[in-house]
Write an enzyme that holds these catalytic residues in place. Sequence first.
Site, PDB file in Angstrom:
ATOM      1  N   HIS A 178      -5.373   8.051  -4.089  1.00 12.43           N
ATOM      2  CA  HIS A 178      -4.656   7.103  -4.968  1.00 12.43           C
ATOM      3  C   HIS A 178      -3.497   6.437  -4.222  1.00 12.43           C
ATOM      4  O   HIS A 178      -2.501   6.048  -4.836  1.00 12.43           O
ATOM      5  CB  HIS A 178      -4.126   7.797  -6.234  1.00 12.43           C
ATOM      6  CG  HIS A 178      -5.144   8.642  -6.919  1.00 12.43           C
ATOM      7  ND1 HIS A 178      -5.983   8.167  -7.898  1.00 12.43           N
ATOM      8  CD2 HIS A 178      -5.486   9.949  -6.734  1.00 12.43           C
ATOM      9  CE1 HIS A 178      -6.799   9.127  -8.313  1.00 12.43           C
ATOM     10  NE2 HIS A 178      -6.516  10.220  -7.607  1.00 12.43           N
ATOM     11  N   SER A 299       4.968 -16.590  12.550  1.00 12.55           N
ATOM     12  CA  SER A 299       5.200 -17.507  11.434  1.00 12.55           C
ATOM     13  C   SER A 299       5.813 -18.798  11.955  1.00 12.55           C
ATOM     14  O   SER A 299       6.555 -18.796  12.932  1.00 12.55           O
ATOM     15  CB  SER A 299       6.152 -16.841  10.440  1.00 12.55           C
ATOM     16  OG  SER A 299       6.798 -17.804   9.644  1.00 12.55           O
TER      17      SER A 299
END
Length: 512
Positions: A178, A299
């Site tokens: 999980h 970026s």
Amino acid sequence: MGRGLNLFPGQTITGRTVDRMRSDQIRQGRLAGERSAGLEHFLASMDTDRWIVEADLLVDMAHLLGLRQQGIIDEGPARALMAALLDLHDHGLPAEAFDERFEDIHAGKEACLIDRVGEDIGGRLHMGRSRNDEVATCIRIRLKQEIIALAGSLLDLRTTLLDVAGMHTETVMPGFTHMQHAQPTTLAHYLLAYEQAFSRDTARLREAYARVDVSPLGSAAFASTGFPLDRDYTARLLGFSCPTANSMDAVAARDFALEVLGDIAICMTTASRLCEELVLWSTAFIGFVDLDDAYCSSSSIMPQKKNPDVAEIMRAKAGTATGALAAAITITKGLPMSYNRDLQELTGHLWRGVEAARESIPLLAGMIGTATFDLERMAAEAGRGFSTATELADVLVREHGLPFRTAHRIVGRAVRHGSLDLATLEAAAQEAAGISVVDLGVTDERISAVLDPRHAVSVRTIVGGPAPAAVAVQLEEQRRLLDNDATWTEETGAALSRAHEDLISESRRMIL
Ligand code: ARG
């Protein structure tokens, strides 16, 4: 929309670029009239057919050798045709053969042959053959080559995973369920889990190969032919194990393509999960891995950024592969026997899926092989989130005789109170089970030994577990499977190339 409104200037009806070659020889008898470039483009498979050009020439050579062996074609035309085919093989097909007026490369190539040797000779190659068996044979030939290439890339990826795993059998890290810290494991155990999956992907491809490896040639349109073709002979020439058993199935079936697409979609899904792992692990939050700069982008505005773009694009390629499977299987589901033109649309999806895997898997191997793992970060996280609580509960069972459910409740209650030290555990035991763990003999020293993540890993020695000795067994078994797959890939690939080389030599010998 008004007629004549030209939204896409590049797609207006173009002037004929191939007037030198006969116009579509297949339409001439039955059909009349000009078709717009848009209509021709709609019908054409030329872009997709680039995948099967080489295979198609091999199919022509095998078919021609077969026609000659059976005395269906005379020596003179056979030699002239073979010379023309070998010339196309040696120098490539001219651009005109790809003109969309021919719809597909089979027709474009035939027009090209007729242009070169005249219809009296060039018009004899298609005896006993249809584009239906021709294209199915071509797709199977190329797909066999692609399966071998993909299996080869998977071998490299698996080798990398096993090598890196081999270096990290003692590297303790947290394992997750999980996405929450669950129990400690090792990096080797983690990587081997992925390697297992890729080894099954290879096994699936090997199994699929056997079903791709049958020759439709000689099935013609679907009902085979009255010409006495020797299908065993042409199958052998093309490197197939045998001819297809039913000529209708031969041209109609694409389950072999769906199967390989399924295998590829599954394999790419595994790759995508590993990529997702790398994306997460390379975040500042987790910080388990530093990917080599080559596999990252920056970026345009944020100068500090190092983004895992290759892993992200690969995750998306899994979507492309799965989409290709979904498209192909949906195209097939409504088709009655036998050949339907819908099948042409399927082929592009097959190659899209193949390409997604073919370009991804080698990059994934490179990305794993060059990654730097932060062993300290992994070790620091290994014991967080009470990840050794299961082991403590197990010890209460093994060493102090409690039922597992009682031990589970006691340890869970202690975690609720925020600590697994002896005092908290004792209070939790009184509260949740009305017993004293101190009376049972539990000590502080034993607790801290048991809570060490290394301890939890070291006792998991059973088959499949993360303890170094258990992982060593897995490594050995996976290396054995890898060697076996490597032998298969090498031998099958070599046999296929040899068959194709022999076919070309046989063709050259014919015209000596
Ligand atoms: N381009 C076609 C395909 O890819 C080849 C077979 C054409 N057969 C036909 N009957 N029109 O499926």
